[in-house]
Design a protein around this motif. Structure first.
Motif, mmCIF file in Angstrom:
data_model
loop_
_atom_site.group_PDB
_atom_site.id
_atom_site.type_symbol
_atom_site.label_atom_id
_atom_site.label_comp_id
_atom_site.label_asym_id
_atom_site.label_seq_id
_atom_site.Cartn_x
_atom_site.Cartn_y
_atom_site.Cartn_z
ATOM 1 N N GLU A 1 11.967 13.255 90.488
ATOM 2 C CA GLU A 1 12.356 14.663 90.568
ATOM 3 C C GLU A 1 11.689 15.383 91.734
ATOM 4 O O GLU A 1 12.288 16.283 92.331
ATOM 5 N N ASN A 2 10.466 14.997 92.050
ATOM 6 C CA ASN A 2 9.778 15.656 93.166
ATOM 7 C C ASN A 2 10.495 15.411 94.489
ATOM 8 O O ASN A 2 10.547 16.298 95.351
ATOM 9 N N LEU A 3 11.078 14.223 94.654
ATOM 10 C CA LEU A 3 11.822 13.918 95.880
ATOM 11 C C LEU A 3 13.078 14.782 95.973
ATOM 12 O O LEU A 3 13.433 15.269 97.047
ATOM 13 N N VAL A 4 13.733 14.978 94.826
ATOM 14 C CA VAL A 4 14.923 15.830 94.804
ATOM 15 C C VAL A 4 14.553 17.257 95.182
ATOM 16 O O VAL A 4 15.224 17.900 95.999
ATOM 17 N N LEU A 5 13.465 17.772 94.604
ATOM 18 C CA LEU A 5 13.028 19.132 94.911
ATOM 19 C C LEU A 5 12.710 19.301 96.392
ATOM 20 O O LEU A 5 13.091 20.302 97.011
ATOM 21 N N LEU A 6 12.018 18.333 96.972
ATOM 22 C CA LEU A 6 11.682 18.421 98.393
ATOM 23 C C LEU A 6 12.935 18.462 99.258
ATOM 24 O O LEU A 6 12.952 19.107 100.310
ATOM 25 N N GLY A 7 13.993 17.803 98.804
ATOM 26 C CA GLY A 7 15.242 17.818 99.553
ATOM 27 C C GLY A 7 15.977 19.139 99.500
ATOM 28 O O GLY A 7 16.897 19.379 100.291
ATOM 29 N N PHE A 8 15.574 20.014 98.569
ATOM 30 C CA PHE A 8 16.181 21.343 98.447
ATOM 31 C C PHE A 8 15.250 22.430 98.987
ATOM 32 O O PHE A 8 15.332 23.582 98.563
ATOM 33 N N PHE A 9 14.390 22.093 99.925
ATOM 34 C CA PHE A 9 13.401 23.044 100.409
ATOM 35 C C PHE A 9 14.047 24.330 100.919
ATOM 36 O O PHE A 9 13.610 25.439 100.603
ATOM 37 N N GLU A 10 15.103 24.209 101.731
ATOM 38 C CA GLU A 10 15.743 25.391 102.305
ATOM 39 C C GLU A 10 16.411 26.238 101.227
ATOM 40 O O GLU A 10 16.329 27.474 101.257
ATOM 41 N N MET A 11 17.077 25.594 100.270
ATOM 42 C CA MET A 11 17.731 26.334 99.187
ATOM 43 C C MET A 11 16.699 27.066 98.334
ATOM 44 O O MET A 11 16.907 28.218 97.928
ATOM 45 N N LEU A 12 15.580 26.405 98.059
ATOM 46 C CA LEU A 12 14.532 27.035 97.261
ATOM 47 C C LEU A 12 13.873 28.171 98.021
ATOM 48 O O LEU A 12 13.615 29.245 97.461
ATOM 49 N N ARG A 13 13.590 27.965 99.285
ATOM 50 C CA ARG A 13 12.958 29.003 100.098
ATOM 51 C C ARG A 13 13.857 30.227 100.220
ATOM 52 O O ARG A 13 13.359 31.365 100.292
ATOM 53 N N GLY A 14 15.156 30.024 100.220
ATOM 54 C CA GLY A 14 16.090 31.137 100.338
ATOM 55 C C GLY A 14 16.499 31.749 99.013
ATOM 56 O O GLY A 14 17.414 32.575 98.966
ATOM 57 N N ASN A 15 15.827 31.340 97.905
ATOM 58 C CA ASN A 15 16.149 31.846 96.559
ATOM 59 C C ASN A 15 17.620 31.625 96.216
ATOM 60 O O ASN A 15 18.286 32.507 95.662
ATOM 61 N N LYS A 16 18.105 30.430 96.525
ATOM 62 C CA LYS A 16 19.514 30.096 96.317
ATOM 63 C C LYS A 16 19.754 29.254 95.065
ATOM 64 O O LYS A 16 20.869 28.810 94.829
ATOM 65 N N VAL A 17 18.704 29.031 94.282
ATOM 66 C CA VAL A 17 18.836 28.252 93.045
ATOM 67 C C VAL A 17 18.330 29.116 91.893
ATOM 68 O O VAL A 17 17.206 29.632 91.936
ATOM 69 N N SER A 18 19.155 29.280 90.859
ATOM 70 C CA SER A 18 18.782 30.170 89.755
ATOM 71 C C SER A 18 18.001 29.457 88.654
ATOM 72 O O SER A 18 16.994 29.968 88.165
ATOM 73 N N ILE A 19 18.473 28.284 88.223
ATOM 74 C CA ILE A 19 17.858 27.562 87.109
ATOM 75 C C ILE A 19 17.699 26.094 87.486
ATOM 76 O O ILE A 19 18.598 25.488 88.066
ATOM 77 N N ILE A 20 16.556 25.541 87.128
ATOM 78 C CA ILE A 20 16.277 24.126 87.357
ATOM 79 C C ILE A 20 15.793 23.512 86.052
ATOM 80 O O ILE A 20 14.921 24.063 85.373
ATOM 81 N N GLN A 21 16.366 22.372 85.696
ATOM 82 C CA GLN A 21 15.864 21.598 84.559
ATOM 83 C C GLN A 21 15.392 20.250 85.082
ATOM 84 O O GLN A 21 16.084 19.586 85.846
ATOM 85 N N PHE A 22 14.201 19.818 84.638
ATOM 86 C CA PHE A 22 13.678 18.540 85.085
ATOM 87 C C PHE A 22 12.986 17.821 83.944
ATOM 88 O O PHE A 22 12.539 18.434 82.970
ATOM 89 N N GLU A 23 12.900 16.499 84.086
ATOM 90 C CA GLU A 23 12.207 15.677 83.100
ATOM 91 C C GLU A 23 10.753 15.444 83.520
ATOM 92 O O GLU A 23 10.426 15.437 84.699
ATOM 93 N N PHE A 24 9.920 15.227 82.505
ATOM 94 C CA PHE A 24 8.519 14.878 82.755
ATOM 95 C C PHE A 24 8.074 13.933 81.653
ATOM 96 O O PHE A 24 8.326 14.172 80.472
ATOM 97 N N GLY A 25 7.422 12.839 82.043
ATOM 98 C CA GLY A 25 6.969 11.879 81.041
ATOM 99 C C GLY A 25 6.015 10.866 81.628
ATOM 100 O O GLY A 25 5.415 11.077 82.691
ATOM 101 N N MET A 26 5.893 9.734 80.965
ATOM 102 C CA MET A 26 4.916 8.729 81.356
ATOM 103 C C MET A 26 5.176 8.156 82.745
ATOM 104 O O MET A 26 4.243 7.708 83.416
ATOM 105 N N ILE A 27 6.432 8.177 83.184
ATOM 106 C CA ILE A 27 6.710 7.633 84.513
ATOM 107 C C ILE A 27 6.042 8.460 85.614
ATOM 108 O O ILE A 27 5.806 7.970 86.724
#
Length: 268
Positions: A177-203
């Motif tokens: 998920e961190n790789l996906v987020l880094l790929g959306f740097f411009e969209m995130l910086r421009g406040n172009k994403v309203s809601i994000i859901q991500f998984e977190f676990g032992m991996i």
């Protein structure tokens, strides 16, 4: 209280049948209490979609779309939305195509990451939903093989498809998920994403990307975060005690510019 703690300690450490039964019961209770549940019908994921159905959700990204169950749920809840689905494993991508039939879905046979190119993914034919870009894990036993697959940067995809904003970005990519987020740097910086859901676990032990890292990145971009519970999102500040890899499997971040969305999905 001191005497009770003493008696519990004696019982729990004698390793007899009573101790084992109490341990199993306590473990089951803890998992239920902390919502360690991957069933979308009961763990709050579909409940979240129900709460968002009254909003004008038009653009959804299903990253790690698997066989299409989540995409089909979105199509049912959001009748005007278009879903951009990404399934990187060829065999699983074929199952998605068989299960999802809608002209409101754009299915992509590549994954999203922090760059564009090719990469090896770990694939298990019997557990293809657990396919992961993360190497060296021994969480899920079985016969694993590798596939050379394509990845693209989220920002590049948005530019190529003239996507100005994303209403809902769902990520289920087994530790990447961190790789996906880094790929959306411009969209995130421009406040172009309203809601994000991500998984977190032992991996995440193997990816070395912890909850504190999610909090730093997403709070830095103006999001409020919390775990998904059966009846809403428990928005909270970062707490290192939650880094136990045994808590809720799903987290949601809602941009602070959307207090209406925050109030709609908040755990009440």
């Amino acid at each position: 209280m001191g005497a009770l703690k003493y008696m519990l300690r004696l019982v729990s450490q004698n390793l007899g049948p009573v101790s084992l039964a109490l341990h199993q019961a306590a473990n089951l209770y803890t998992k239920s209490y902390t919502n360690v549940n991957h069933d979308m019908r009961t763990n709050g994921e579909f409940y979240l979609l129900d709460k968002l159905a009254r909003f004008d959700v038009k653009t959804i990204f299903d990253v790690g779309a698997n066989k299409g169950e989540y995409t089909n749920a979105c199509l049912t809840k959001f009748l005007k939305a278009r879903v951009h689905a990404f399934e990187i494993v060829p065999e699983t991508h074929a199952k998605f195509i068989s299960n999802v039939r809608s002209d409101r879905v754009i299915i992509n046979n590549f994954g999203l990451a922090d760059r564009s190119g090719t990469i090896e993914i770990n694939y298990n034919p019997k557990k293809d939903g657990l396919s992961s870009l993360i190497e060296g894990t021994d969480i899920n036993k079985g016969h694993w093989t590798t596939r050379r697959v394509e990845i693209r940067c989220g920002d590049e995809y948005c530019r190529a498809n003239d996507i100005k904003s994303i209403d809902f970005l769902k990520m289920d990519v087994e530790g990447a998920e961190n790789l996906v987020l880094l790929g959306f740097f411009e969209m995130l910086r421009g406040n172009k994403v309203s809601i994000i859901q991500f998984e977190f676990g032992m991996i995440n032990i193997y990816s070395k990307f912890l909850l504190i890292d999610f909090w730093k990145i997403l709070e830095g971009h103006g999001f409020r975060l919390g775990p998904v519970m059966p009846k809403g999102v428990d928005f909270m500040g970062y707490n290192p005690r939650n880094e136990n890899f045994q808590g809720p499997p799903n987290y949601v971040a809602v941009h602070s510019s959307r207090p209406d969305l925050i109030d709609a999905v908040r755990l009440k």
